[in-house]
Design a protein around this motif. Structure first.
Motif, PDB file in Angstrom:
ATOM      1  N   GLN A  48     -16.918  25.436  23.254  1.00  0.00           N
ATOM      2  CA  GLN A  48     -17.431  25.870  21.555  1.00  0.00           C
ATOM      3  C   GLN A  48     -18.657  26.901  21.411  1.00  0.00           C
ATOM      4  O   GLN A  48     -19.833  27.638  21.257  1.00  0.00           O
ATOM      5  CB  GLN A  48     -16.774  25.654  20.172  1.00  0.00           C
ATOM      6  N   SER A  49     -19.602  25.405  22.095  1.00  0.00           N
ATOM      7  CA  SER A  49     -21.254  25.821  21.763  1.00  0.00           C
ATOM      8  C   SER A  49     -22.118  26.812  22.828  1.00  0.00           C
ATOM      9  O   SER A  49     -21.995  26.344  23.865  1.00  0.00           O
ATOM     10  CB  SER A  49     -21.732  24.449  21.945  1.00  0.00           C
ATOM     11  N   PRO A  50     -22.957  27.402  22.795  1.00  0.00           N
ATOM     12  CA  PRO A  50     -23.456  28.146  23.838  1.00  0.00           C
ATOM     13  C   PRO A  50     -24.455  27.666  24.151  1.00  0.00           C
ATOM     14  O   PRO A  50     -25.262  26.759  23.528  1.00  0.00           O
ATOM     15  CB  PRO A  50     -24.204  29.431  22.862  1.00  0.00           C
ATOM     16  N   GLY A  51     -23.858  27.332  25.645  1.00  0.00           N
ATOM     17  CA  GLY A  51     -25.534  26.869  26.316  1.00  0.00           C
ATOM     18  C   GLY A  51     -24.423  25.659  26.743  1.00  0.00           C
ATOM     19  O   GLY A  51     -25.445  25.031  27.204  1.00  0.00           O
ATOM     20  N   ILE A  52     -23.587  24.980  26.344  1.00  0.00           N
ATOM     21  CA  ILE A  52     -23.145  23.952  27.439  1.00  0.00           C
ATOM     22  C   ILE A  52     -21.671  24.161  27.800  1.00  0.00           C
ATOM     23  O   ILE A  52     -20.676  25.077  27.307  1.00  0.00           O
ATOM     24  CB  ILE A  52     -22.296  22.905  26.072  1.00  0.00           C
ATOM     25  N   LYS A  53     -21.600  24.321  28.930  1.00  0.00           N
ATOM     26  CA  LYS A  53     -20.509  24.552  30.271  1.00  0.00           C
ATOM     27  C   LYS A  53     -19.600  23.400  30.587  1.00  0.00           C
ATOM     28  O   LYS A  53     -20.040  22.362  30.791  1.00  0.00           O
ATOM     29  CB  LYS A  53     -20.688  24.836  31.133  1.00  0.00           C
ATOM     30  N   VAL A  54     -18.239  23.041  30.682  1.00  0.00           N
ATOM     31  CA  VAL A  54     -17.832  21.057  30.543  1.00  0.00           C
ATOM     32  C   VAL A  54     -16.948  21.818  32.114  1.00  0.00           C
ATOM     33  O   VAL A  54     -16.639  23.394  32.847  1.00  0.00           O
ATOM     34  CB  VAL A  54     -16.475  21.379  29.742  1.00  0.00           C
ATOM     35  N   ILE A  55     -18.462  21.548  33.280  1.00  0.00           N
ATOM     36  CA  ILE A  55     -17.640  21.353  35.087  1.00  0.00           C
ATOM     37  C   ILE A  55     -16.570  20.921  35.183  1.00  0.00           C
ATOM     38  O   ILE A  55     -15.948  20.735  36.488  1.00  0.00           O
ATOM     39  CB  ILE A  55     -19.059  21.527  35.462  1.00  0.00           C
ATOM     40  N   GLY A  56     -15.910  19.784  34.281  1.00  0.00           N
ATOM     41  CA  GLY A  56     -14.966  18.958  35.461  1.00  0.00           C
ATOM     42  C   GLY A  56     -14.882  17.735  34.061  1.00  0.00           C
ATOM     43  O   GLY A  56     -15.189  17.478  33.566  1.00  0.00           O
ATOM     44  N   THR A  57     -13.506  17.575  33.987  1.00  0.00           N
ATOM     45  CA  THR A  57     -12.923  16.356  33.586  1.00  0.00           C
ATOM     46  C   THR A  57     -12.307  15.139  34.336  1.00  0.00           C
ATOM     47  O   THR A  57     -11.682  15.235  35.654  1.00  0.00           O
ATOM     48  CB  THR A  57     -12.017  16.891  31.934  1.00  0.00           C
ATOM     49  N   ALA A  58     -12.554  13.985  34.202  1.00  0.00           N
ATOM     50  CA  ALA A  58     -11.725  12.640  34.756  1.00  0.00           C
ATOM     51  C   ALA A  58     -10.949  11.698  34.170  1.00  0.00           C
ATOM     52  O   ALA A  58     -11.727  11.361  32.754  1.00  0.00           O
ATOM     53  CB  ALA A  58     -12.545  12.290  35.692  1.00  0.00           C
ATOM     54  N   THR A  59     -10.113  11.005  34.587  1.00  0.00           N
ATOM     55  CA  THR A  59      -9.214   9.851  33.424  1.00  0.00           C
ATOM     56  C   THR A  59     -10.010   8.729  33.737  1.00  0.00           C
ATOM     57  O   THR A  59      -9.773   7.744  33.481  1.00  0.00           O
ATOM     58  CB  THR A  59      -7.702   9.955  34.462  1.00  0.00           C
ATOM     59  N   ASP A  60     -11.097   8.892  35.044  1.00  0.00           N
ATOM     60  CA  ASP A  60     -11.410   7.292  34.850  1.00  0.00           C
ATOM     61  C   ASP A  60     -13.011   8.118  36.014  1.00  0.00           C
ATOM     62  O   ASP A  60     -13.186   8.548  36.608  1.00  0.00           O
ATOM     63  CB  ASP A  60     -10.547   6.172  35.899  1.00  0.00           C
ATOM     64  N   PRO A  61     -14.349   6.795  36.352  1.00  0.00           N
ATOM     65  CA  PRO A  61     -15.322   7.303  36.521  1.00  0.00           C
ATOM     66  C   PRO A  61     -15.487   7.208  38.208  1.00  0.00           C
ATOM     67  O   PRO A  61     -15.629   7.672  39.155  1.00  0.00           O
ATOM     68  CB  PRO A  61     -15.993   5.570  37.069  1.00  0.00           C
ATOM     69  N   ILE A  62     -13.573   6.615  39.111  1.00  0.00           N
ATOM     70  CA  ILE A  62     -13.388   6.950  40.221  1.00  0.00           C
ATOM     71  C   ILE A  62     -13.549   8.502  40.330  1.00  0.00           C
ATOM     72  O   ILE A  62     -13.952   9.307  41.767  1.00  0.00           O
ATOM     73  CB  ILE A  62     -12.398   5.985  40.853  1.00  0.00           C
ATOM     74  N   MET A  63     -12.589   9.107  39.701  1.00  0.00           N
ATOM     75  CA  MET A  63     -12.639  10.362  39.917  1.00  0.00           C
ATOM     76  C   MET A  63     -13.445  11.210  39.387  1.00  0.00           C
ATOM     77  O   MET A  63     -13.643  11.887  40.578  1.00  0.00           O
ATOM     78  CB  MET A  63     -11.222  10.689  38.956  1.00  0.00           C
ATOM     79  N   GLU A  72     -13.613   1.767  27.893  1.00  0.00           N
ATOM     80  CA  GLU A  72     -12.288   1.602  28.147  1.00  0.00           C
ATOM     81  C   GLU A  72     -11.232   2.537  29.191  1.00  0.00           C
ATOM     82  O   GLU A  72     -10.791   3.075  28.653  1.00  0.00           O
ATOM     83  CB  GLU A  72     -12.080   1.083  27.015  1.00  0.00           C
ATOM     84  N   MET A  73     -11.446   2.283  30.440  1.00  0.00           N
ATOM     85  CA  MET A  73     -10.973   2.702  31.484  1.00  0.00           C
ATOM     86  C   MET A  73     -10.180   2.075  32.515  1.00  0.00           C
ATOM     87  O   MET A  73     -10.511   0.761  32.734  1.00  0.00           O
ATOM     88  CB  MET A  73     -11.290   4.370  31.790  1.00  0.00           C
ATOM     89  N   PRO A  74      -8.766   2.071  32.716  1.00  0.00           N
ATOM     90  CA  PRO A  74      -8.386   2.065  34.152  1.00  0.00           C
ATOM     91  C   PRO A  74      -9.162   2.127  35.953  1.00  0.00           C
ATOM     92  O   PRO A  74     -10.089   3.058  35.590  1.00  0.00           O
ATOM     93  CB  PRO A  74      -7.235   3.197  34.308  1.00  0.00           C
ATOM     94  N   ARG A  75      -9.300   0.855  36.288  1.00  0.00           N
ATOM     95  CA  ARG A  75     -10.397   1.490  37.395  1.00  0.00           C
ATOM     96  C   ARG A  75     -10.926   0.857  37.181  1.00  0.00           C
ATOM     97  O   ARG A  75     -11.929   0.401  38.741  1.00  0.00           O
ATOM     98  CB  ARG A  75      -9.417   2.579  38.625  1.00  0.00           C
ATOM     99  N   MET A  76     -11.868   0.933  36.562  1.00  0.00           N
ATOM    100  CA  MET A  76     -13.153   1.298  36.511  1.00  0.00           C
ATOM    101  C   MET A  76     -13.288   1.185  35.280  1.00  0.00           C
ATOM    102  O   MET A  76     -13.512   2.372  34.723  1.00  0.00           O
ATOM    103  CB  MET A  76     -14.544   1.963  37.231  1.00  0.00           C
TER     104      MET A  76
END
Length: 362
Positions: A27-42, A60-64
């Motif tokens: 919703q903020s101009p100038g910011i784009k979410v290029i991706g999401t991930a469930t953990d650092p490995i993904m 605090e996340m699974p795998r890493m």
């Protein structure tokens, strides 16, 4: 030409949190979410295709876990990271480890729906991402261990908390007590660690504002207390400012220096945001100008925006010594730059010289 877009990757094992954070940022101009991930490995797999400008990361996340990921990131490709952490005791302690590992900013994880989070913390997250995008990562890596605001709310001055000092204020009479007031924001957690862990127990008492959310300042103070010779604690109302002690303003409250007879103490109060922050550096510095004057030293350090610039000028005009951290050693050269522009700084100094300057105040 338009402003540059800040590309963001959101990493969190909660689908709800990923959705909330993504919606707030988009919703903020100038910011784009290029991706999401469930953990650092993904996240690492996705970032091979497009590397983000800023990573919003859970700890605090699974795998890493987030800290392991952060350390790997800082060794291979330093990237600005905003930690989004829970307000639990375990969460805040882990967050402090993440800040020490190189994270730039910290925001509280949403505990409610999108609408409530937008109202309560949306601007905080957006501004943290903007501030992080400005960080000089080479400065983050070399340290030993908010932000430019765009919301529509009015920007209040320290007047809403405390009137400015009047000429000839009796409370400014010189005494043998010497105190130090420090204000900092983005990059400040590491900068403060660099200073406080080198100070001897004979150093003057310190009152510190570090822009940080409620609940996190206690863990931050506890961590620094374990690492330092001096006592470091989250300030409580009427705590005395004593040699060998550093008081850190609690998140979500303002902190002022007050004179009580021949010694100084802090007053912790609620109130509106000042310079769009709570705690505000301007409030701390104004109180130092009013009640300590030439008995104080004011230091403004790394951070985005201008909170503290006017307050440091008031300290300067009241006869206090004043220092601004230099551009080369700042993670974000915002707050010191604005103070220097106002003529508020007697000296412009590298981070590794500031502890010596504090010790000279006897």
């Amino acid at each position: 030409m338009g402003t540059m877009t800040i590309n963001v990757m959101v990493v969190d094992d909660s689908a709800v949190v990923r959705q909330v954070l993504s919606e707030v940022l988009e919703q903020s101009p100038g910011i784009k979410v290029i991706g999401t991930a469930t953990d650092p490995i993904m996240a690492m797999e996705k970032m091979k295709a497009q590397w983000p400008d800023v990573i919003v990361l859970d700890v605090e996340m699974p795998r890493m876990d987030g800290i392991t990921f952060l350390k790997q990131l800082m060794q291979t490709r330093p990237t600005p990271v905003v930690i989004c952490s829970s307000l639990t005791q375990k969460g805040t302690e882990t967050t402090m480890q993440a800040m020490a590992a190189g994270a730039i900013e910290v925001v509280a994880k949403p505990t409610s729906g999108v609408r409530q989070f937008l109202q309560d913390s949306g601007n905080t997250l957006v501004n943290a991402v903007k501030a992080a995008s400005m960080a000089r990562m080479n400065r983050v890596r070399s340290l030993p261990s908010t932000p430019s605001i765009s919301d529509a709310r009015p920007k209040l001055s320290a007047d809403v908390i405390l009137e400015a000092a009047s000429p000839g204020n009796a409370a400014m009479v010189q005494t043998t007590e010497r105190i130090v007031a420090i204000g900092t924001s983005t990059g400040g957690t590491q900068a403060l660690e660099a200073i406080l862990t080198t100070l001897p127990r004979t150093c003057p008492g310190l009152a510190i504002v570090q822009h940080m959310p409620e609940k996190f300042t206690a863990s931050f103070a506890d961590r620094l207390n374990r690492l330092s010779q001096i006592e470091v604690k989250e300030a409580e109302d009427r705590d005395r400012i004593l040699p060998g002690r550093a008081l850190i303003a609690p998140g979500g409250k303002h902190m002022m220096i007050k004179r009580s007879g021949a010694f100084y103490q802090v007053e912790v109060v609620d109130g509106p945001l000042v310079s769009r922050h709570k705690p505000s550096v301007d409030v701390l510095f104004r109180s130092a100008a009013k009640f300590a004057g030439k008995n104080a030293l004011g230091i403004i350090m790394t951070g985005m925006g201008d909170d503290g610039a006017k307050g440091l000028k008031e300290m300067h005009d009241a006869g206090a010594g004043t220092i601004a951290q230099d551009e080369e050693s700042c993670v974000v050269f915002g707050m010191p730059k604005e103070a220097i522009k106002l003529g508020a700084a007697d000296e412009v100094m590298a981070l590794d010289k500031i502890a010596q300057a504090i010790c000279r105040l006897r």
